[in-house]
Enzyme design. Structure first.
Site, PDB file in Angstrom:
ATOM      1  CB  ALA A  62      39.471 -35.653 -65.758  1.00  0.00           C
ATOM      2  CG  ASN A 111      45.690 -38.746 -68.540  1.00  0.00           C
ATOM      3  OD1 ASN A 111      45.307 -39.863 -68.587  1.00  0.00           O
ATOM      4  ND2 ASN A 111      45.742 -37.882 -67.594  1.00  0.00           N
ATOM      5  CB  ILE A 152      45.530 -44.000 -66.910  1.00  0.00           C
ATOM      6  CG1 ILE A 152      45.282 -42.624 -66.026  1.00  0.00           C
ATOM      7  CG2 ILE A 152      46.892 -44.668 -66.996  1.00  0.00           C
ATOM      8  CD1 ILE A 152      45.527 -42.598 -64.641  1.00  0.00           C
ATOM      9  CE  LYS A 153      41.746 -39.022 -66.205  1.00  0.00           C
ATOM     10  NZ  LYS A 153      43.197 -39.180 -65.530  1.00  0.00           N
ATOM     11  CG  ASN A 154      36.903 -44.366 -68.043  1.00  0.00           C
ATOM     12  OD1 ASN A 154      37.730 -44.012 -67.370  1.00  0.00           O
ATOM     13  ND2 ASN A 154      35.666 -45.138 -67.553  1.00  0.00           N
TER      14      ASN A 154
END
Ligand SMILES: Cc1ncc(COP(=O)(O)O)c(C=O)c1O
Length: 395
Positions: free
Chosen positions: A156, A180, A182-184
């Site tokens: 994740a 989601n 806030i992911k990279n």
């Protein structure tokens, strides 16, 4: 500083917005050609493994467990310093999560403790690439090979991370990425499983689409055809407009990654010199860190206050921090459900009490990073915060 610096924030460009709008204006917005094209691009970018998208990493993991036929009564080894979603799914399926302690320097699962936790009921290991640094993949692969276990990576945090110069997701394991908010890279909500196994890839694609054997675009689209179900499934697909956002983000992943690296580099230059602060130790096999988050340990004895009070101090200076993580076995449901022996997860509990994530996101400015360092230093040294000398080091 009058403006608030959050610990994380998605980076959405005009191109991202344009890409989503274009998809919304097309005649097809549910899962269709944009999802397929994103999956191909992700496979190319990762370097070969099949990519299958879902509407979250959590949904992908659930479908994977059922697709692999992992049943009630089995055990899966995983760290407790993680987000509770995968552990929750294990419990919902009657599979016992067996927690392994972490290495107190790297915050990754302690590979040396895994073998002693294996029982005849163990079917797999779910390690986490914590924060975007890699755990040591090779020894775990060896253990999985010896005992015939699945190695399912919680990736994740690891979009863009590299282990021995190969991207996470392409080491021959099953890897689960999250997209989601806030992911990279993000699609709002979303997940990707990568696997070298074409049959597994086919089964996962079918299972995420109500068990229907063909792409829904082909079933219901302009040239709708007959459909069939050979095994029942879920409805857990990404929509085309989500995939449009993810595709646009993937195109600029290098820029996003370099922005994260720039902030991390500033932190790495200054934070080790601040008393009472310890950073995550990097290992040589980590050839690239995705810098999903920047965790640090607070020495509560030095500061004479708790981690939560430290977070409050930073909040008073308009700095938000993250909490990665409260160990899962200490959360109310799991405490009563799993009946763990105390002290079994000594390092996890100690780190879980002292850890915070500092602000780090692609659109964060260098000045913001210096402000955070200065704020921490002023708390550490009990001194008044000054305006940091921006010329102190060049980045
Ligand atoms: C370590 C970890 N695993 C799994 C997940 C679940 O991902 P998703 O939100 O895409 O279901 C998250 C989400 O933040 C996470 O941080």
């Amino acid at each position: 500083m009058s403006k608030f610096i959050p610990y994380t924030k998605p980076s959405i460009s005009d191109d991202d917005i344009h890409s989503v709008v274009e998809s919304l204006r097309s005649s097809w917005i549910k899962s269709g050609p944009v999802v397929s094209s994103f999956e191909s691009s992700f496979t190319d970018w990762i370097g070969g493994a099949y990519s299958i998208t879902f509407n979250s990493a959590t949904a992908g993991f659930d479908i994977l467990l059922k697709t692999l036929g992992i049943k009630k009564g089995k055990e899966i080894i995983t760290p407790s310093l993680t987000w509770p979603s995968f552990v929750g799914l294990l419990c919902l399926s009657g599979i016992t999560p067996v927690f392994v302690d972490i290495n107190p320097d790297t915050f990754q699962l302690d590979v040396t403790q895994v073998e002693q936790l294996i029982t005849p009921r163990t079917v797999g290991i779910v390690p986490l690439h914590y924060a975007g640094q890699c755990y040591d993949i090779e020894p775990l692969q060896e253990i999985c090979k010896t005992y015939g276990l699945y190695l399912i990576e919680d990736a994740a945090h690891a979009i863009g991370s590299e282990y021995q110069s190969i991207k996470v997701g392409n080491h021959g394991n099953i890897s689960i990425f999250s997209m989601n908010a806030i992911k990279n890279i993000t699609s709002g909500e979303g997940g990707i499983i990568t696997t070298p196994d074409s049959l597994l890839s086919h089964k996962l694609k079918r299972a995420r689409s109500q068990g229907i054997d063909r792409d829904s675009f082909k079933c219901h689209g302009v040239r709708a055809s007959r459909y069939d179900v050979k095994a029942p499934g879920w409805n857990a697909t990404l929509t085309d407009f989500q995939a449009a956002l993810a595709s646009s983000q993937l195109k600029r992943i290098d820029i996003l990654q370099k922005s994260r690296e720039k902030i991390a580099k500033i932190y790495l230059s200054y934070l080790p010199d601040i008393p009472g602060i310890t950073i995550q130790k990097a290992e040589a096999f980590n050839t690239r860190n995705s810098w999903h988050i920047f965790p640090v340990l607070i020495d509560t004895n030095y500061f004479k206050f708790t981690r939560d009070q430290f977070r409050e101090e930073l909040m008073n200076k308009n700095i938000g921090t993250g909490l990665h993580f409260i160990p899962v076995h200490l959360l109310t449901y799991y405490k009563s459900k799993l009946c763990l022996k105390t002290n079994h997860l000594k390092h996890t509990e100690e780190i879980g009490d002292r850890i915070i994530s500092l602000p780090l996101f692609p659109d964060m400015s260098i000045q913001d990073a210096y402000y955070v360092i200065d704020a921490i230093e002023s708390i550490a040294k009990g001194k008044k915060q000054t305006i940091f000398d921006l010329n102190a080091k060049e980045f």
